[in-house]
Design an enzyme around this catalytic site. Structure first.
Site, PDB file in Angstrom:
ATOM      1  N   GLU A   3     106.440 -30.438  49.840  1.00  0.00           N
ATOM      2  CA  GLU A   3     105.329 -29.472  49.804  1.00  0.00           C
ATOM      3  C   GLU A   3     105.316 -28.577  51.041  1.00  0.00           C
ATOM      4  O   GLU A   3     104.314 -27.941  51.370  1.00  0.00           O
ATOM      5  CB  GLU A   3     104.000 -30.213  49.626  1.00  0.00           C
ATOM      6  CG  GLU A   3     103.945 -31.059  48.354  1.00  0.00           C
ATOM      7  CD  GLU A   3     103.221 -30.421  47.165  1.00  0.00           C
ATOM      8  OE1 GLU A   3     102.261 -29.671  47.393  1.00  0.00           O
ATOM      9  OE2 GLU A   3     103.603 -30.684  46.007  1.00  0.00           O
TER      10      GLU A   3
ATOM     11  N   HIS B 231      97.478 -33.091  51.352  1.00  0.00           N
ATOM     12  CA  HIS B 231      98.496 -32.637  52.310  1.00  0.00           C
ATOM     13  C   HIS B 231      98.044 -33.084  53.700  1.00  0.00           C
ATOM     14  O   HIS B 231      96.845 -33.155  53.970  1.00  0.00           O
ATOM     15  CB  HIS B 231      98.609 -31.099  52.337  1.00  0.00           C
ATOM     16  CG  HIS B 231      99.220 -30.499  51.124  1.00  0.00           C
ATOM     17  ND1 HIS B 231      98.695 -29.381  50.509  1.00  0.00           N
ATOM     18  CD2 HIS B 231     100.323 -30.831  50.409  1.00  0.00           C
ATOM     19  CE1 HIS B 231      99.449 -29.050  49.471  1.00  0.00           C
ATOM     20  NE2 HIS B 231     100.437 -29.927  49.384  1.00  0.00           N
TER      21      HIS B 231
ATOM     22  N   CYS C 127      95.853 -23.439  54.963  1.00  0.00           N
ATOM     23  CA  CYS C 127      96.683 -23.418  53.744  1.00  0.00           C
ATOM     24  C   CYS C 127      97.181 -22.013  53.468  1.00  0.00           C
ATOM     25  O   CYS C 127      98.231 -21.826  52.855  1.00  0.00           O
ATOM     26  CB  CYS C 127      95.872 -23.826  52.522  1.00  0.00           C
ATOM     27  SG  CYS C 127      95.207 -25.474  52.582  1.00  0.00           S
TER      28      CYS C 127
HETATM   29  O1  SUG Z   1      98.368 -27.407  45.767  1.00  0.00           O
HETATM   30  N1  SUG Z   1      95.378 -25.868  44.804  1.00  0.00           N
HETATM   31  C1  SUG Z   1      96.417 -26.047  45.802  1.00  0.00           C
HETATM   32  C2  SUG Z   1      95.824 -25.964  47.185  1.00  0.00           C
HETATM   33  C3  SUG Z   1      96.891 -25.984  48.239  1.00  0.00           C
HETATM   34  C4  SUG Z   1      96.341 -26.102  49.612  1.00  0.00           C
HETATM   35  N2  SUG Z   1      97.366 -26.044  50.554  1.00  0.00           N
HETATM   36  C5  SUG Z   1      97.446 -26.777  51.692  1.00  0.00           C
HETATM   37  N3  SUG Z   1      96.676 -27.798  51.907  1.00  0.00           N
HETATM   38  N4  SUG Z   1      98.362 -26.474  52.529  1.00  0.00           N
HETATM   39  C6  SUG Z   1      97.135 -27.384  45.608  1.00  0.00           C
HETATM   40  O2  SUG Z   1      96.467 -28.388  45.326  1.00  0.00           O
HETATM   41  C7  SUG Z   1      94.522 -25.433  42.553  1.00  0.00           C
HETATM   42  C8  SUG Z   1      94.778 -24.403  41.500  1.00  0.00           C
HETATM   43  C9  SUG Z   1      93.825 -24.511  40.338  1.00  0.00           C
HETATM   44  O3  SUG Z   1      93.188 -25.544  40.161  1.00  0.00           O
HETATM   45  O4  SUG Z   1      93.751 -23.545  39.572  1.00  0.00           O
HETATM   46  C10 SUG Z   1      95.692 -25.611  43.519  1.00  0.00           C
HETATM   47  O5  SUG Z   1      96.812 -25.537  43.112  1.00  0.00           O
END
Ligand code: SUG
Length: 445
Positions: free
Chosen positions: A174, A250, A369
């Site tokens: 990731e 994460h 993020c």
């Molecule tokens: O991968 N949310 C992302 C958020 C990523 C956050 N990034 C970090 N922490 N670096 C994920 O969970 C949700 C999309 C939706 O529900 O439509 C989403 O993919």
């Protein structure tokens, strides 16, 4: 100070919506079905970029991806005109349609893992796009991510691009969200902390039970190997399974590092002391750990406020600024911790800046993020291709572009609208011109 950290923020795409796609991400799961405002989301992101640029930090921008991903729908057997493909997917597989419309590439902390040139044996900066194989909607990102990074960091004498790791559970990756570089200063050789959720081969089997661990030890090791890092430069630490089960999908939801400072929650690492010792053994400058105990901030408060998903930024006078999401102000314990524990403590953090990125936060994406950090020397910054370093003119053009093309309301039910797909393509075609990126999207190839 010729080496500077450039934060490349992901521009929020025109299909930003709440589809509840991310299992284990509490915000995404709890906001499913809400009406999103893509225009506001993109403007909130641009406002964060502009205010950090105005404060003197180097700011870059990365474009959103082509969504809906019609190619992915065709690969899955939906045929006919674009409108027919969308209508069939909406009818037969609404969850698949939602996935191919996600604007999740905005969270560029998951775009790639980056090693700055000062740490790499060949003196180049190294990039590996993350495979994001844990979820279908994010697995769609790496191909375009790789093209975008290769088009910006194009100078082969200075930048090296590696293949995405095999997109299979054993190498689940990731990106930078699970990677922290610690060094006395951005220009000094650094130590790389890779945090993983589970070990694929062997290990003692201790892993989260409720929610998935998205990063494997094997993936982190492979990235370090690709980039040429030695044992003396790397530390691999397991994330606390309890944290993952509380919604910390994460490491950047529970820890953030910058320079010699590691700000982390007591329950971030399975072996807290072992992790700090391993870092100290390898670092040339003294590590400055800033620990937040459970009594000060519970895991639930950490997840709800995204206190640790802050940007920790270096200032020329040696102090640091913490850029936190607005949600930190809404939780009393968190706000108190910021004032009494972090600002008043013996550490370089001297300022807290609050940013409103609520549209992104409702999908579990805070300030950290939304950005990919790349430490670059002056010569490397000058060697970038495209027009991706933010200045007032670019900011103004991007705001006008968003206002011209983005809707202010998008519900999951709107995703089948063929007009949304054509609006998005028109917007992205214009954007590649504006950012001078060349043909990075499937529809341009
Ligand atoms: O991968 N949310 C992302 C958020 C990523 C956050 N990034 C970090 N922490 N670096 C994920 O969970 C949700 C999309 C939706 O529900 O439509 C989403 O993919």
């Amino acid at each position: 100070m010729s080496v500077r950290e450039v934060n490349f923020d992901g521009l929020v795409g025109p299909t930003h919506n709440y589809s509840g796609l991310a299992h284990g991400n509490v915000a995404s799961m709890s906001h499913e079905g809400l009406v999103a405002n893509p225009r506001e989301a993109a403007l909130q992101g641009l406002e964060k970029m502009k205010s950090l640029m105005d404060a003197g930090y180097a700011q870059g921008v990365l474009p959103p991806q082509q969504r809906p991903d019609l190619g992915a729908l065709r690969d899955l057997g939906f045929a006919g005109s674009d409108a027919q493909v969308l209508a069939r997917a909406a009818d037969e597989a609404p969850q698949v349609l939602r996935a191919v419309c996600s604007a999740s590439s905005m969270w560029t902390a998951n775009a790639a893992t980056v090693t700055p040139s000062v740490d790499a044996p060949d003196g180049r900066a190294h990039f590996t796009p993350a495979n994001l194989q844990s979820s279908f909607h994010r697995y769609l990102e790496p191909a375009t991510t790789g093209r975008v990074l290769a088009s910006i960091f194009a100078d082969e004498a200075r930048f090296a691009h590696h293949p995405v790791l095999p997109a299979t559970p054993a190498f689940s990756d990731e990106g930078a969200a699970n990677h922290t570089r610690l060094a006395g200063d951005h220009g000094e050789p650094g130590v790389h902390l890779y945090v993983y959720g589970r070990q694929a081969f062997g290990g003692d089997g201790i892993a989260p039970r409720r929610y998935p661990a998205r990063q494997t030890l094997e993936a982190s090791q492979a990235v370090a190997r690709q980039h040429g890092l030695s044992d003396a430069q790397t530390v691999f630490a397991q994330q606390h399974p309890e944290a993952i089960d509380a919604g910390v999908f994460h490491n950047d939801v529970i820890a953030v590092g910058n320079g010699p400072v590691l700000l982390y929650h007591e329950v971030a690492f399975r072996d807290e002391q072992g992790t700090l010792d391993a870092l100290r053994e390898r670092m040339a400058s003294p590590l400055i750990p800033v620990r937040v105990p459970v009594e000060a901030v519970s895991l639930d408060d950490a997840v709800a406020s995204y206190l640790f998903n802050s940007q920790l930024l270096s200032n020329p006078d040696g102090t640091m600024t913490l850029v936190v999401p607005g949600e930190c102000q809404e939780r009393e314990a968190v706000w108190r911790c910021l004032q009494d524990h972090l600002l008043a403590g013996h550490n370089p953090i001297s300022e807290v800046v609050v940013k409103d990125v609520k549209q992104s936060m409702r999908n579990g994406g805070g300030p950290a993020c939304l950005r990919l950090r790349v430490a670059l020397s002056e010569a490397e910054r000058a060697a970038l291709s495209g027009r991706v370093l933010l200045d007032d003119a670019l900011h103004g053009e991007l705001v006008a572009w968003v206002e011209r093309h983005y809707r202010d309301r998008l519900a999951p039910a709107d995703l089948a609208d063929p007009a949304l797909a054509s609006e998005t393509l028109a917007a992205l075609d214009e954007l590649t011109g504006l950012l001078r990126l060349g043909s990075v999207y499937p529809f341009q190839r």
